[in-house]
Design a protein around this motif. Sequence first.
Motif, PDB file in Angstrom:
ATOM      1  N   THR A  70       0.713  -1.142  -0.289  1.00 18.78           N
ATOM      2  CA  THR A  70      -0.333  -0.207   0.072  1.00 18.78           C
ATOM      3  C   THR A  70       0.442   1.339   0.304  1.00 18.78           C
ATOM      4  O   THR A  70       2.176   0.957   0.318  1.00 18.78           O
ATOM      5  N   GLU A  71       0.023   2.296  -0.439  1.00 16.72           N
ATOM      6  CA  GLU A  71       1.199   3.479  -0.317  1.00 16.72           C
ATOM      7  C   GLU A  71       0.003   4.924   0.693  1.00 16.72           C
ATOM      8  O   GLU A  71      -0.632   4.073   0.649  1.00 16.72           O
ATOM      9  N   ASP A  72       0.854   5.833   0.399  1.00 10.21           N
ATOM     10  CA  ASP A  72       0.071   6.776   1.287  1.00 10.21           C
ATOM     11  C   ASP A  72      -0.583   7.111   2.394  1.00 10.21           C
ATOM     12  O   ASP A  72      -1.188   7.625   3.265  1.00 10.21           O
ATOM     13  N   LEU A  73       0.272   6.096   3.278  1.00 11.58           N
ATOM     14  CA  LEU A  73       0.373   6.418   4.479  1.00 11.58           C
ATOM     15  C   LEU A  73       1.316   7.764   4.680  1.00 11.58           C
ATOM     16  O   LEU A  73       2.132   8.317   4.324  1.00 11.58           O
ATOM     17  N   ASP A  74       0.774   7.539   6.319  1.00 13.39           N
ATOM     18  CA  ASP A  74       0.824   8.889   7.005  1.00 13.39           C
ATOM     19  C   ASP A  74       1.954   9.338   8.229  1.00 13.39           C
ATOM     20  O   ASP A  74       1.405   8.116   8.840  1.00 13.39           O
ATOM     21  N   SER A  75       2.694  10.023   7.955  1.00 12.01           N
ATOM     22  CA  SER A  75       4.473   9.298   9.440  1.00 12.01           C
ATOM     23  C   SER A  75       4.150   7.694  10.163  1.00 12.01           C
ATOM     24  O   SER A  75       3.309   8.070  11.467  1.00 12.01           O
ATOM     25  N   PRO A  76       3.546   6.744   9.123  1.00  6.95           N
ATOM     26  CA  PRO A  76       3.582   5.080   9.354  1.00  6.95           C
ATOM     27  C   PRO A  76       5.198   5.543  10.321  1.00  6.95           C
ATOM     28  O   PRO A  76       6.166   5.789  10.308  1.00  6.95           O
ATOM     29  N   GLY A  86      -4.225  -9.540   7.983  1.00  2.81           N
ATOM     30  CA  GLY A  86      -3.730  -7.956   7.692  1.00  2.81           C
ATOM     31  C   GLY A  86      -3.219  -7.482   8.713  1.00  2.81           C
ATOM     32  O   GLY A  86      -2.329  -7.859   9.514  1.00  2.81           O
ATOM     33  N   LEU A  87      -2.694  -5.946   8.781  1.00  2.00           N
ATOM     34  CA  LEU A  87      -0.827  -5.324   9.395  1.00  2.00           C
ATOM     35  C   LEU A  87      -1.809  -4.323  10.311  1.00  2.00           C
ATOM     36  O   LEU A  87      -2.582  -3.105   9.244  1.00  2.00           O
ATOM     37  N   LEU A  88      -1.928  -3.977  11.204  1.00  2.36           N
ATOM     38  CA  LEU A  88      -1.813  -2.659  11.851  1.00  2.36           C
ATOM     39  C   LEU A  88      -1.025  -1.411  11.582  1.00  2.36           C
ATOM     40  O   LEU A  88       0.918  -1.571  11.477  1.00  2.36           O
ATOM     41  N   VAL A  89      -0.943  -0.325  11.577  1.00  2.70           N
ATOM     42  CA  VAL A  89      -0.025   0.597  11.447  1.00  2.70           C
ATOM     43  C   VAL A  89      -0.162   1.885  11.910  1.00  2.70           C
ATOM     44  O   VAL A  89      -1.628   2.336  12.459  1.00  2.70           O
ATOM     45  N   GLY A 105      -3.948  -4.151  -0.688  1.00  2.00           N
ATOM     46  CA  GLY A 105      -3.652  -2.277   0.384  1.00  2.00           C
ATOM     47  C   GLY A 105      -4.648  -2.168   0.504  1.00  2.00           C
ATOM     48  O   GLY A 105      -4.495  -0.258   1.409  1.00  2.00           O
ATOM     49  N   LYS A 106      -5.718  -2.198   0.990  1.00  2.00           N
ATOM     50  CA  LYS A 106      -6.747  -1.433   1.674  1.00  2.00           C
ATOM     51  C   LYS A 106      -7.105  -1.313   2.806  1.00  2.00           C
ATOM     52  O   LYS A 106      -6.599  -1.728   3.162  1.00  2.00           O
ATOM     53  N   LYS A 107      -7.024   0.285   2.617  1.00  2.00           N
ATOM     54  CA  LYS A 107      -6.705   0.673   3.857  1.00  2.00           C
ATOM     55  C   LYS A 107      -8.374   0.905   5.010  1.00  2.00           C
ATOM     56  O   LYS A 107      -9.045   1.802   4.550  1.00  2.00           O
ATOM     57  N   THR A 108      -8.331   0.905   6.440  1.00  2.00           N
ATOM     58  CA  THR A 108      -8.768   0.970   7.471  1.00  2.00           C
ATOM     59  C   THR A 108      -8.816   1.667   8.327  1.00  2.00           C
ATOM     60  O   THR A 108      -7.816   0.632   9.389  1.00  2.00           O
ATOM     61  N   VAL A 109      -9.499   2.761   9.110  1.00  2.00           N
ATOM     62  CA  VAL A 109      -8.610   3.851  10.239  1.00  2.00           C
ATOM     63  C   VAL A 109      -9.641   2.480  11.357  1.00  2.00           C
ATOM     64  O   VAL A 109     -10.858   2.716  11.526  1.00  2.00           O
ATOM     65  N   LEU A 110      -8.909   2.410  12.089  1.00  2.00           N
ATOM     66  CA  LEU A 110      -9.703   1.477  13.737  1.00  2.00           C
ATOM     67  C   LEU A 110     -10.433   2.618  14.365  1.00  2.00           C
ATOM     68  O   LEU A 110     -11.139   2.159  14.713  1.00  2.00           O
TER      69      LEU A 110
END
Length: 389
Positions: A70-76, A86-89, A105-110
């Motif tokens: 996946t891309e476009d992560l913010d300050s991981p 799945g992976l938590l970031v 690569g789908k992102k879901t905000v917990l």
Amino acid sequence: MVQRRAVTAVLVTAAFLVTAGCSSGGGGSDDGGAFPGLGSSPSPTSSSSGAAAEPTPPAKGSVKVVRTVTEDLDSPWGLAPLSEGGLLVSSRDKGTITRIDEKTGKKTVLGDVPGVAAAGEGGLLGITLSPDYAADHMIYAYVTTASDNRIVRMLYDAKKPAGEQLGAPDTIFKGIPKGIIHNGGRIAFGPDKMLYAGAGETGDRGQAQDKKALGGKILRMTPDGEPAPGNPFPGSVVYSYGHRNVQGLAWDDKQRLWASEFGQDTWDELNQIKPGDNYGWPVVEGIGKDAKYHNPVAQWHTDDASPSGIAYAEGSIWMAGLKGERLWRIPLNGTKTSADPEAFLKGKYGRLRTVVSAGGDKLWLMTSETDGRGSPGKGDDRLLEIEVK
């Protein structure tokens, strides 16, 4: 772009590990052992120790980037693979935890982690799963607040709507000093099911040698935040001291703990951790000559490393470099290096923050271009799957 100096990766001989210690440095910003109950580490001075009989990986390795997950992560910053997939970031600056589907690569905000006060190198840092995660679904996080660094745990409920899947944080340990720099932040449960945490000295160098202070230490505690049984200093969570800013924690296949550490201006370090040992900061930086201090197994000029996360795979420690913008392979023979450290992916993906085992010869590797010291236009932050040998 970072001006790079030729790397000096120093391999420490067995005898030198005992008779030497770490050269001195000043303050400033970085980012720019078996344990009780599981047997003892092989003695680095004994030719008949288990280290001599351990398999040695090839002197030369390889790295293949399998795909961008996946891309476009913010300050991981932190990365925790889930047993169910799945992976938590964690996002240092946003204070959120996001689940990444490792297939799509789908992102879901917990959700947001309340109380995060992101500033400088502080914020929502390391995350890890409870050793009983299958039963309790608890996520642990190292958090910079307005007053301190602390460790909290939260219930994760994937059945709730996105953004509402984190329960209220339960603080299990507080009072770790905070600063604009040197907050430490890496946390991990060891094979003994105890929680280990790297605590930085926040630029207050005297804390590192003070065994009663929490800064400049590796801490070891129960899942409830109490001093772990068998700790070297009775009634204390301090496991080792004399550290500047530990950023990576990993165990090898013999259950020995390794840690990566930011140096000042001279030497970054990879250390093999023994309970109660003194790793020298701020008296010494890198390899020295005082037997009071435990020497690093390998060292690098800060332009070549500025290390963050580490992982163990295929007989080697793999170390992510921030300023060095490369992934280091350090092949091991017991508690020593078996060959010169080797660099991969130099400058290709920018600053590298976190590396985690994905099982077998696979690793998850996360970049750190949006941490305030990178070049976000270069491709922003991404999560990679890589294959190593």
